[in-house]
Design an enzyme around this catalytic site. Structure first.
Site, mmCIF file in Angstrom:
data_model
loop_
_atom_site.group_PDB
_atom_site.id
_atom_site.type_symbol
_atom_site.label_atom_id
_atom_site.label_comp_id
_atom_site.label_asym_id
_atom_site.label_seq_id
_atom_site.Cartn_x
_atom_site.Cartn_y
_atom_site.Cartn_z
ATOM 1 N N ILE A 60 23.276 -26.542 -27.286
ATOM 2 C CA ILE A 60 24.166 -27.228 -26.358
ATOM 3 C C ILE A 60 25.422 -27.647 -27.115
ATOM 4 O O ILE A 60 25.350 -28.414 -28.078
ATOM 5 C CB ILE A 60 23.478 -28.461 -25.740
ATOM 6 C CG1 ILE A 60 22.228 -28.046 -24.961
ATOM 7 C CG2 ILE A 60 24.455 -29.234 -24.848
ATOM 8 C CD1 ILE A 60 22.490 -27.139 -23.781
ATOM 9 N N LYS A 61 26.572 -27.152 -26.670
ATOM 10 C CA LYS A 61 27.833 -27.480 -27.349
ATOM 11 C C LYS A 61 28.424 -28.759 -26.774
ATOM 12 O O LYS A 61 28.584 -28.899 -25.565
ATOM 13 C CB LYS A 61 28.839 -26.334 -27.198
ATOM 14 C CG LYS A 61 28.540 -25.142 -28.076
ATOM 15 C CD LYS A 61 29.575 -24.043 -27.901
ATOM 16 C CE LYS A 61 30.827 -24.316 -28.693
ATOM 17 N NZ LYS A 61 31.770 -23.159 -28.626
ATOM 18 N N LEU A 62 28.752 -29.657 -27.677
ATOM 19 C CA LEU A 62 29.350 -30.941 -27.312
ATOM 20 C C LEU A 62 30.573 -31.191 -28.180
ATOM 21 O O LEU A 62 30.582 -30.844 -29.364
ATOM 22 C CB LEU A 62 28.346 -32.076 -27.541
ATOM 23 C CG LEU A 62 27.090 -32.092 -26.670
ATOM 24 C CD1 LEU A 62 25.993 -32.899 -27.349
ATOM 25 C CD2 LEU A 62 27.409 -32.675 -25.299
#
Length: 317
Positions: A125-127
């Site tokens: 998950i890219k944050l």
């Protein structure tokens, strides 16, 4: 002769940075990364238009946000058919300053992947590497949801991500290079200011050294490259995510590639830990004009492309 790409793979895990998954097979990357801009670029191509149209058609009557999430998963699942490793899927950049909504969105993306038969171990998950994004990653990591921290331009961001237990960080090279080149203007000398002296390369080297010196397990994946020189100067980094255009250049080259980053050398470095409580984080980030400007710009650009994608979907409904 061995290609530069094959030589690089001896030292570093090569990742493809693209939404154009039809290009993946020829370069044989381990992982792949996407972002809102890359997905927007892909769905404007005839080859991927049917994926967009089918996703909109299959979820007629649902909200645009609902459809975008399904579109991201549709691209991610297709990408995973072509690579042995992981795909990174990005949380909407408009949530970059909202910890709880970022957590909720990360959980939702993982549920959608799992419903499609994809295990969470194959998804990152890219944050955004804001204070709020890092706190979201800390919670998600404890739940077994692995995070890739993006829009990272400084050591303080990297230190905070490592302390939060993030799986992986994506320190940007090219955007740092762009900033310093613009600042120097006519005084920029590529021969003197590029290569090993490239400010983006030096930033990733500094972060890599810090991580290996203090024994952090967070993976370092250099990102946002402008030239093959920037890539080969970081040979030995844990991972490097590279556009298809630069992958092709490396594939076509037989130039020798030597290891430049080594955990053994990093462990011998003389370093002090970075203070990373919230006030120290915010002050140090604010004190770095380049990192502050590029983080803000990156969030704006990704947010703008998310809006463009929403408008494309609205036009098809």
């Amino acid at each position: 002769m061995t290609t530069a790409l094959d030589q690089l793979k001896q030292y570093t895990t090569v990742v493809a940075d693209t939404g154009d998954f039809q290009q993946l097979a020829q370069y044989k990357p381990q992982d792949a990364t996407t972002n809102p801009s890359l997905i927007l670029k892909a769905v404007q191509k005839d080859a991927y238009r049917p994926i967009l149209e089918k996703t909109v058609r299959d979820h007629a009557g649902e909200s645009v946000g609902f459809i975008i999430d399904r579109l991201l998963i549709a691209f991610g699942t297709e990408i995973l058919k072509l690579i042995p490793g992981r795909v990174s899927t990005e949380v909407d950049a408009r949530l970059s300053f909202d910890t709880q909504r970022s957590i909720d969105k990360g959980r939702e993306i993982i549920k959608l992947y799992e419903a499609a038969g994809v295990g969470r171990e194959r998804v990152l998950i890219k944050l955004a590497s804001t204070w709020e994004g890092i706190r979201a990653a800390e919670v998600l990591q404890r739940e077994g949801i692995r995070c890739n921290m993006t829009l990272l331009f400084s050591l303080v961001q990297a230190a905070a991500c490592a302390e939060a237990g993030a799986q992986l960080i994506s320190p940007f090279v090219g955007r740092i290079y762009d900033w310093y080149k613009k600042q120097k203007g006519a005084d920029w000398d590529e021969a003197q200011d590029g290569g090993a002296n490239d400010p983006g390369v030096q930033s990733v080297r500094r972060i890599y050294t810090y991580y290996k010196h203090f024994g952090y397990r967070t993976e370092v994946m250099g990102a946002s490259f402008r030239t093959t020189s920037q890539i080969t100067e970081l040979a030995g980094c844990d991972l490097l995510t590279i556009s298809p255009e630069l992958l092709q250049k490396l594939h076509d080259s037989t130039e020798a590639v030597a290891r430049k980053l080594s955990p053994d050398e990093a462990r011998d470095a003389r370093l002090e830990r970075v203070a990373i409580d919230e006030s120290s984080f915010r002050f140090q980030l604010n004190d770095d004009a380049m990192a502050t400007e590029k983080l803000a710009e990156g969030i704006r650009l990704f947010s703008a492309d998310a809006v463009k994608l929403e408008k494309m979907i609205e036009a098809l409904r």
